[in-house]
Design a protein around this motif. Structure first.
Motif, PDB file in Angstrom:
ATOM      1  N   GLY A  29      40.426  45.096  21.048  1.00  0.00           N
ATOM      2  CA  GLY A  29      39.863  43.769  21.207  1.00  0.00           C
ATOM      3  C   GLY A  29      40.308  43.028  22.443  1.00  0.00           C
ATOM      4  N   GLU A  30      41.141  43.678  23.267  1.00  0.00           N
ATOM      5  CA  GLU A  30      41.676  42.975  24.420  1.00  0.00           C
ATOM      6  C   GLU A  30      40.896  43.314  25.680  1.00  0.00           C
ATOM      7  OE1 GLU A  30      45.329  44.708  25.883  1.00  0.00           O
ATOM      8  OE2 GLU A  30      46.109  42.730  26.381  1.00  0.00           O
ATOM      9  N   THR A  31      40.898  42.425  26.657  1.00  0.00           N
ATOM     10  CA  THR A  31      40.282  42.750  27.938  1.00  0.00           C
ATOM     11  C   THR A  31      41.354  42.889  28.996  1.00  0.00           C
ATOM     12  OG1 THR A  31      38.315  41.472  27.413  1.00  0.00           O
ATOM     13  CG2 THR A  31      38.661  42.031  29.706  1.00  0.00           C
ATOM     14  N   LEU A  32      41.426  44.085  29.580  1.00  0.00           N
ATOM     15  CA  LEU A  32      42.336  44.290  30.696  1.00  0.00           C
ATOM     16  C   LEU A  32      41.488  44.436  31.947  1.00  0.00           C
ATOM     17  CD1 LEU A  32      45.157  44.907  31.921  1.00  0.00           C
ATOM     18  CD2 LEU A  32      44.664  47.309  31.499  1.00  0.00           C
ATOM     19  N   ALA A  33      41.786  43.637  32.951  1.00  0.00           N
ATOM     20  CA  ALA A  33      41.050  43.749  34.197  1.00  0.00           C
ATOM     21  C   ALA A  33      41.898  44.491  35.209  1.00  0.00           C
ATOM     22  CB  ALA A  33      40.711  42.357  34.728  1.00  0.00           C
ATOM     23  N   ILE A  34      41.261  45.342  35.992  1.00  0.00           N
ATOM     24  CA  ILE A  34      41.956  46.031  37.077  1.00  0.00           C
ATOM     25  C   ILE A  34      41.309  45.561  38.373  1.00  0.00           C
ATOM     26  CG2 ILE A  34      42.640  48.215  38.046  1.00  0.00           C
ATOM     27  CD1 ILE A  34      42.978  49.261  35.480  1.00  0.00           C
ATOM     28  N   VAL A  35      42.107  44.953  39.215  1.00  0.00           N
ATOM     29  CA  VAL A  35      41.594  44.338  40.429  1.00  0.00           C
ATOM     30  C   VAL A  35      42.207  45.007  41.635  1.00  0.00           C
ATOM     31  CG1 VAL A  35      41.417  42.185  41.686  1.00  0.00           C
ATOM     32  CG2 VAL A  35      41.441  42.152  39.222  1.00  0.00           C
ATOM     33  N   GLY A  36      41.401  45.187  42.673  1.00  0.00           N
ATOM     34  CA  GLY A  36      41.948  45.739  43.906  1.00  0.00           C
ATOM     35  C   GLY A  36      40.826  45.914  44.887  1.00  0.00           C
TER      36      GLY A  36
ATOM     37  N   LEU B  30      37.994  45.862  26.358  1.00  0.00           N
ATOM     38  CA  LEU B  30      37.245  45.987  27.608  1.00  0.00           C
ATOM     39  C   LEU B  30      38.197  46.355  28.726  1.00  0.00           C
ATOM     40  CD1 LEU B  30      34.233  45.212  27.622  1.00  0.00           C
ATOM     41  CD2 LEU B  30      34.836  43.074  28.694  1.00  0.00           C
ATOM     42  N   LEU B  31      37.827  47.364  29.506  1.00  0.00           N
ATOM     43  CA  LEU B  31      38.578  47.657  30.717  1.00  0.00           C
ATOM     44  C   LEU B  31      37.654  47.271  31.861  1.00  0.00           C
ATOM     45  CD1 LEU B  31      41.048  48.899  32.117  1.00  0.00           C
ATOM     46  CD2 LEU B  31      39.846  51.062  32.148  1.00  0.00           C
ATOM     47  N   PHE B  32      37.952  46.149  32.507  1.00  0.00           N
ATOM     48  CA  PHE B  32      37.031  45.594  33.489  1.00  0.00           C
ATOM     49  C   PHE B  32      37.572  45.859  34.881  1.00  0.00           C
ATOM     50  CE2 PHE B  32      33.357  43.016  34.075  1.00  0.00           C
ATOM     51  CZ  PHE B  32      33.541  42.354  35.274  1.00  0.00           C
ATOM     52  N   ILE B  33      36.900  46.740  35.599  1.00  0.00           N
ATOM     53  CA  ILE B  33      37.344  47.106  36.942  1.00  0.00           C
ATOM     54  C   ILE B  33      36.511  46.332  37.950  1.00  0.00           C
ATOM     55  CG2 ILE B  33      37.555  49.016  38.566  1.00  0.00           C
ATOM     56  CD1 ILE B  33      37.736  50.872  36.174  1.00  0.00           C
TER      57      ILE B  33
END
Lengths: 301, 322, 329
Positions: B41-48, B209-212
């Motif tokens: 249920g968590e959203t982890l964003a990967i930014v770069g 959610l894995l939000f790249i």
């Protein structure tokens, strides 16, 4: 697994009906493409030749193999519209029946090459080792001239139409295999293939449902060209005597028989040549037309 | 509660140049020792930015590529080395939305078949009626009419195609959705629609959610936690509020400051980061960021920092305590 | 008030296709002055890139262009290709979105920069080389000698865009047209390039026509803004007015849909304001306002009569029935 039940999902769907749904504006579907003139002319030519070949028994009652030594080398007459050859055989009947062989070999070799070539081209890119193995075999096949292969087959298995088809298929399969393989390699990089993998599709399913339709247009076009090449090769093989046995008429061996007599009776060479040319032009036109319609830039796979 | 996704020491190296002739083979360390986890249920964003390895990381997690080292655990199953026949049914749990709406849908398939594919593969529906019913439901869930299923992707706009992609991804009721730059190719107003849609779906369906993304501003709207990547490593990972309020790593600060002004009055206040990202095949020793960092000192050039805790829910890899 | 550097009047562009004439730009007018930056903002399908291409005559043969494009009083539309070629580079510098495809991959950077200079200025040999180096230094390239010998694929996106800017400004043109100059770049590089454009403009006092969909870029660079929707201008104002007091619902929608840092208070997730539906093609809406289908304030009149651009306060024009009605209420 998510704990949503079907009813809960349905409630969710009802609650979320957004105004977007009502105002959905879709782009107009692409207008169907007009048929290229090449296809029409080509199909017309082929239809005529095919009709003549298929309905040969209805068109002429004469047996193409019937010898009539008292009627040798006749010019065109009412009974023999194209004249006769040096053994008294009716040229008209021979050319019509010969069409069966040429068309038959062309179509059969094209279909078999398409099948074999597409299979090899679709399977090769699956993994590196397989790719190397298949492409080296394909390279080997490409390096054999059709004529030598046919002669070898004839020496081993005897002269027959089947052997000609095999020889031509072996020679033409590599062309299709390489083109299909290249198309698959580029198609495979597209994100929708990743999407299919993520959606749980196995590689056989991906090949059949995603890759094959993507290369279908190229395959169709190439098959047409292979058909033309096959007919040329068959005619050439028959001409030198490594193709259809002399008892079965084919445009190639009709020309072979008339080769030394062309100054007396040019019909013997030119008429089968004309038929062969017309057929080849027809097939090539169809191939060109299809290519224009299906794959104009040569890049779309 | 077990994490839905666990990644340990994940590495992916590519050989950029073969060895021989006295030249050593160059290795591109696209992903170099990444460890993270996502709770249900968590959203982890990967930014770069480009070249940081976030897309490669996404592909490794989706098992579209095999890692050079490390482990990927999905819902308690180790999937990075699993043979395909065993992995396939597990794929239902982890689905993806891809970047390019034009090429992530097979142009020769109708929308119905595109969305039905996972349903058929995972045996979630059979028979025309059942499949059509489910496809229709999914289309409505993403805000498209049922009639759309009879059409081809080329008849839809970019935003609509992305919705179709989301519908396909949701078909097997996954627990984790990987969005790889899912909104980057869309217009501004459509981006907002799709981001809102993803937020709503996540909340309603309990998805992780894995939000790249390369867009750190979008990430603020959609994430619970954020990981910042630079040249293959995670340089900072923190709860969203902590990261945006008190960024600990100089690169994170530079990223935040580089976002263009919100209004003309804020013009030109960006800390401009000098230089270019170094060539990933030819990385400097020590901290990968030291060539561009405004606070570099000796230790940075020789010793690569590791992630250390900086505050509640915040870790950063930097020798300094900023 | 000085005469504008670039004066575009009632620009209409349509593309001939199998289905007839498809309009892309329908009656666009704007002016660009020296030393100022005008931003044309729109999403895909709004006609903004076509506008830029029509100014320099780079549209395909199937395009039908009407209206007036005056460069320092000189009409550009209908000019012979030869004359246009003299203007490109010398009078108008161009920077495109994709530096990889705008730079020739088989020529070195040096070849391309030198070509740009030599086309319009008589310079050869050592002088040419020196000028090329100078140009690269001016765009912030640290090792110009090395870069001159490299090929485009050896440079990063940011470096390539710097080279594009150097080429565009090689002959010190009075106008720079930048079409989505930073869209393909990472955000840290984007900040550098935007600063570079601003700096070069200040130095040479050229007019900049900026085409973009990114309001952040507009906030950083623009003085005046034209908002384009479905081939028509819906709002034109100074940049501060556009951001602080947007008059047209589409402008408001764009601003609301933007993502900015700090807009979500801690502990919450702010929903982005979205504009439902999608933009129509130019000419796709036969009657009434093209935005009516998506407008939160739609009024029956909006579906019947297309609103014209009307003044709404000082230095501002809006094409909206409700905005102008309110102004005069």
């Amino acid at each position: 697994m998510s704990e949503r039940t079907d009813t809960a999902l349905r409630d969710l769907v009802t609650a979320r009906r957004s105004p977007e749904v009502a105002t959905l504006r879709l782009r107009r579907a692409r207008r169907p493409m007009p048929v290229a003139w090449e296809v029409l002319v080509g199909v017309g030519l082929l239809a005529v030749v095919a009709a003549l070949a298929i309905f040969a028994p209805l068109i002429t009652p004469i047996d193409p193999r019937a010898l009539a030594l008292d009627q040798r080398l006749l010019p065109p007459t009412a009974g023999h519209p194209f004249g006769t050859d040096d053994l008294g055989r009716d040229l008209f009947a021979r050319v019509l029946y010969g069409g069966r062989v040429s068309l038959g070999v062309g179509v059969a070799a094209a279909l078999l090459s398409a099948l074999a070539g597409a299979t090899l081209g679709l399977i090769a890119p699956v993994n590196r080792a397989l790719d190397m193995l298949i492409m080296r075999i394909v390279d080997g096949m490409m390096s054999i001239p059709a004529i030598l292969l046919a002669i070898a087959l004839v020496a081993v298995a005897g002269a027959s139409v089947e052997n000609v088809i095999i020889a031509v298929t072996v020679v033409e399969t590599p062309r299709i295999a390489r083109i299909i393989r290249a198309a698959v390699l580029s198609l495979r990089e597209r994100p929708f293939i990743d999407a299919a993998v993520t959606a749980g599709s196995s590689w056989p399913r991906i090949i059949l449902r995603h890759l094959l339709p993507g290369v279908a247009s190229q395959l169709i076009v190439q098959t047409a060209f292979v058909c033309a090449a096959a007919m040329m090769i068959e005619a050439g093989l028959s001409f030198i005597g490594a193709g259809t046995p002399p008892t079965t008429p084919s445009w190639g061996n009709i020309m072979a028989d008339g080769r030394s007599l062309w100054q007396i009776r040019p019909n013997l060479i030119f008429i089968p040549a004309a038929f062969l040319s017309a057929t080849l032009i027809g097939v090539n036109l169809v191939g060109d037309g299809l290519r224009k319609a299906l794959d104009p830039d040569g890049t779309r796979a | 509660m077990t994490a839905i996704l666990d990644v340990y020491g994940l590495k992916k190296h590519f050989a950029a140049r073969q060895g021989g002739l006295g030249l050593a083979p160059t290795k591109v360390r696209a992903v170099d020792d990444v460890t993270l986890s996502i709770a249900p249920g968590e959203t982890l964003a990967i930014v770069g930015e480009s070249g940081c390895g976030k897309s490669t990381l996404g592909r490794l997690i989706l098992c579209l590529e095999r890692p050079s080292a490390g482990e990927v655990w999905l819902d308690g199953w180790r999937i990075d080395a699993m043979p395909s026949p065993q992995l396939r049914p597990l794929r239902a749990q982890i689905q993806a939305v891809f970047q390019d709406p034009m090429s992530s849908l097979n142009p020769r398939m109708r929308v119905r078949d595109i969305i039905a594919e996972p349903l058929i593969n995972f045996r979630l529906a059979s028979g025309r009626q059942q499949i059509d019913a489910r496809v229709g439901e999914l289309l409505e869930l993403v805000g498209l009419p049922r009639e759309a299923m009879a059409r081809f992707p080329r008849e839809f706009s970019g935003g609509q195609r992305q919705r179709i992609g989301i519908a396909r991804a949701l078909a097997p009721s996954p627990r984790l959705l990987v969005c790889d730059e899912a909104v980057s190719a869309l217009d501004v107003s459509i981006k907002a629609q799709i981001v809102n849609l993803l937020c709503d779906l996540q909340r309603d369906l309990g998805l992780a959610l894995l939000f790249i993304s390369h867009d750190i501003a979008i990430v603020e709207h959609i994430s619970d936690r954020v990981a910042v990547m630079y040249l293959g490593v995670v340089v900072e990972i923190a709860d969203r509020d902590a990261l945006f309020a008190r960024p600990a790593h100089p690169y994170t600060r530079a990223l935040l400051a580089s976002v263009p002004a919100g209004s003309p009055s804020e013009r030109g206040r960006a800390i401009r980061l000098g230089g270019e990202p170094p060539n990933p095949a030819d990385m400097p020793p020590g901290c990968r960021f030291h060539t561009r960092c405004p606070h570099t000192f000796d230790r940075c050039r020789t010793e690569a920092p590791v992630l250390r805790e900086r505050g509640p829910g915040q870790m950063a890899a930097c020798h300094l305590d900023l | 008030m000085t005469a504008p550097l670039l004066d575009v009047q009632e620009l209409r562009v349509a593309f001939a296709s199998a289905a007839g004439l498809a309009p892309v730009v329908q009656g666009l007018s704007f002016r660009l002055e020296r030393g100022r930056t005008l931003a044309i903002v729109g999403e895909s399908g709004s006609g903004k890139s076509v506008t830029a291409l029509s100014i320099v005559g780079l549209l395909p043969a199937t395009a039908k262009v009407d209206g007036h494009i005056l460069l320092d009083g000189r009409e550009l539309l209908g000019l012979a290709e030869r004359d246009l070629r003299q203007l490109r580079g010398a009078a108008i510098g161009l920077v495109f979105q994709e530096p990889m495809t705008s730079l020739n991959p088989v020529l070195t950077i040096g070849d391309q920069v030198r070509e740009a200079v030599a086309l319009h200025q008589r310079m050869t040999g050592a002088l040419l080389r020196a000028r090329s180096m100078e140009l690269l230094v001016e765009v912030g390239i640290a090792a110009p000698a090395r870069v001159l010998g490299q090929y485009p694929h050896q440079l990063s996106g940011g470096m390539r865009q710097r080279v594009m800017i150097a080429i565009a400004l090689a002959c010190d043109p009075p106008i720079l047209i930048a079409d989505e100059p930073t869209t393909a770049l990472d955000v840290t590089v984007q900040a550098q390039i935007l600063a570079l454009i601003r700096q070069r403009q200040e130095r040479s006092n050229c007019g900049v026509l900026l085409i973009t969909h990114d309001l952040g870029v507009v906030a950083e660079l623009a003085d005046r803004v034209v908002v384009l929707y479905a081939g028509r201008a819906v709002e034109e104002a100074d940049v501060a007015d556009i951001f602080d007091r947007p008059a047209h619902p589409y402008t408001r929608g764009l601003l609301g849909a933007r993502t900015t840092i700090g807009a979500a208070p801690a502990g919450t997730r702010r929903r982005l304001a979205e504009i439902p539906g999608s933009a129509p093609q130019a000419g796709g809406v036969a009657r009434g306002c093209a935005f009516a289908g998506r407008c939160p304030n739609v009024h029956p009149r909006c579906l019947e009569v297309r609103p014209e651009l009307r003044p709404n306060g000082e230095r501002r024009q809006v094409a909206c029935h409700l905005a102008t009605a309110v102004a005069f209420a």
